[in-house]
Design a protein around this motif. Structure first.
Motif, mmCIF file in Angstrom:
data_model
loop_
_atom_site.group_PDB
_atom_site.id
_atom_site.type_symbol
_atom_site.label_atom_id
_atom_site.label_comp_id
_atom_site.label_asym_id
_atom_site.label_seq_id
_atom_site.Cartn_x
_atom_site.Cartn_y
_atom_site.Cartn_z
ATOM 1 N N LYS A 81 -6.713 0.269 -6.098
ATOM 2 C CA LYS A 81 -7.511 2.039 -5.958
ATOM 3 C C LYS A 81 -6.579 2.665 -5.700
ATOM 4 N N ILE A 82 -7.215 4.201 -6.097
ATOM 5 C CA ILE A 82 -6.491 5.795 -5.766
ATOM 6 C C ILE A 82 -7.711 6.279 -4.261
ATOM 7 N N ARG A 109 1.844 7.374 -11.202
ATOM 8 C CA ARG A 109 2.835 6.825 -9.477
ATOM 9 C C ARG A 109 2.569 5.395 -10.696
ATOM 10 N N TYR A 149 -3.415 8.211 -1.719
ATOM 11 C CA TYR A 149 -3.347 6.655 -1.216
ATOM 12 C C TYR A 149 -3.688 5.917 -1.690
ATOM 13 N N LEU A 150 -2.515 5.056 -2.480
ATOM 14 C CA LEU A 150 -3.011 4.352 -2.987
ATOM 15 C C LEU A 150 -3.100 2.714 -2.836
ATOM 16 N N SER A 169 0.888 -1.113 -0.340
ATOM 17 C CA SER A 169 0.288 0.006 -0.455
ATOM 18 C C SER A 169 0.607 1.038 0.280
ATOM 19 N N ILE A 182 -2.642 7.887 -11.158
ATOM 20 C CA ILE A 182 -2.562 6.260 -10.800
ATOM 21 C C ILE A 182 -1.255 6.642 -11.989
#
Ligand code: FAD
Length: 377
Positions: free
Chosen positions: A268-269, A307, A253-254, A241, A304
């Motif tokens: 999920k982000i 990243r 947060y991912l 995570s 996302i």
């Protein structure tokens, strides 16, 4: 003592379990997860999901403390209920190396004894090849006692463990809670129940039951879910995570690929750039029924791709949620009257540590409030 807990979410169901361990006669009251958001007329919860990040790493000492306490009990709760909910894949927090955020993380890690490995700049992509970061990034990776939990399964586990400890569960919405002369009076449709004491842990809907007595701010939140193939999920099997803080202060947060009830894997982000405040109960229900914001979903998709540029996304789905905040950025777990305690406000981070917040609620309703969780004055 006969004690009611209002709200079968993360904090309420944890409080119920702790009260049974303390030997009380416990009734846990609240509706189950709605099957259809769009047509549901009752209250909603913030735990209808399969993934919440869990970690002792935190820039705030209080949140690190309560998270470490909860995480240390996860395996016991799994054993007591027979419901697994913790996936120990590790968690990482990162940001500009010379930022207040990273310095606070380092201070809390040292103070609370959190074991994490440090990676700087290009070292991060060498160790975690599916991520891309700016060169000035510093990351801390906590490999053990961190990763993600299923909030749905944690609620289920707490409910089963509480029931095994003697708690009764009532699947109903509470319409009113009053501090009576000799105890707490709780009104459901068609019946009024009396208890020696009660804890109200109704998440974003708490203030409605407490006549707006608490300084709470509830924000609409949208998360974006990215469906990936089973092969892509397997490639990312040990992805931790992640929370990455931008120089602007945004901290999306991912979560790694998690299998959902539809049989597919989703990453999920979350981390809205704009705070939309929901000021009343009806706004909150409407927000859940709306399905979330497509625009925020698009911003999160950009994040996302930034990243994880190689991620092979099959489909993007957005979902709504709410988060509840207080002025002191701690939860409020305190008595509000002679027989009623409240336990509310995860401040966007109250899933991982909900077992400890529930324990603090069980203590507070006995008159032993933790100084860090009092109603702010
Ligand atoms: C999108 C999103 C992502 C998040 N990610 C993380 C994360 O990665 N890690 C983390 O630690 N935390 C995370 N959180 C925060 C965490 O989910 C919340 O802090 C947590 O759910 C709060 O628990 P709670 O018990 O206060 O509220 P909830 O879990 O919302 O439970 C409240 C319960 O009260 C019930 N209720 C409401 N009104 C009534 C009524 N009148 N009568 C009876 N019952 C009632 C509801 O039905 C619900 O079951 C996230 C939150 C969101 C929204």
């Amino acid at each position: 003592m006969r004690i009611a807990v209002v709200g079968r979410g993360l904090i309420g169901s944890a409080a119920a379990r702790h009260l049974t361990l303390m030997g009380h006669e416990v009734t846990l009251i609240g509706p189950s997860e709605p099957t259809e958001f769009a047509t549901h007329n009752g209250p909603f919860g913030s735990h209808y999901d399969e993934g919440r990040i869990t970690r002792g790493l935190d820039p705030y000492p209080f949140w690190s403390r309560v998270s470490l306490a909860s995480i240390s009990r996860y395996r016991d709760i799994e054993a007591a209920s027979g419901v697994p909910f913790f996936n120990e894949v590790g968690a990482m927090m990162s940001g500009p190396a010379d930022s207040d955020y990273v310095h606070s993380l380092e201070t809390v890690m040292a103070g609370n004894g959190v074991m994490a490995e440090r990676f700087d700049g290009a070292e991060i992509a060498a160790r975690f090849p599916y991520f891309q970061f700016p060169d000035d990034t510093r990351a801390y990776y906590q490999p053990k006692e961190a990763g993600h939990i299923s909030p749905r399964n944690l609620v289920r586990a707490q409910g089963i463990a509480a029931t095994r400890g003697g708690a009764q569960i009532i699947d109903a919405e509470v319409l009113d809670v009053r501090d009576g002369v000799t105890g707490a009076v709780i009104k459901l449709a068609g019946q009024t129940l009396r208890f020696d004491r009660a804890i109200v842990a109704a998440g974003g809907f708490t203030n409605k039951l407490m006549d707006d007595a608490l300084p709470l701010t509830v924000y609409a939140r949208t998360v974006a879910m990215f469906r990936v193939t089973d092969a892509e999920a397997a490639r990312l099997a040990w992805m931790p995570s992640l929370i990455h803080v931008y120089p602007t202060g945004e901290d999306p947060y991912l979560l790694p690929a998690i299998k959902y009830p539809d049989g597919h894997h989703y990453l999920k982000i979350g981390g809205d750039r704009v705070d939309i405040e929901l000021t009343n109960d009806e706004d909150m229900r409407d927000w859940f029924r709306s399905g979330g914001s497509v625009e925020v979903g698009e911003m999160l998709t950009d994040m996302i791709r930034d990243r994880m540029p190689d991620l092979a996304i099959q489909e993007v789905v957005v979902k709504p949620c709410v988060t509840t905040f207080t002025p002191h950025n701690h939860p409020i777990i305190d008595m509000l009257g002679n027989h009623i305690a409240v336990a509310v406000a995860g401040c966007g981070r109250g899933a991982k540590n909900s077992d400890e917040l529930g324990r603090l609620a069980a203590e507070a309703v006995m008159g032993r409030t933790d100084p860090d969780t009092r109603v702010p004055v």
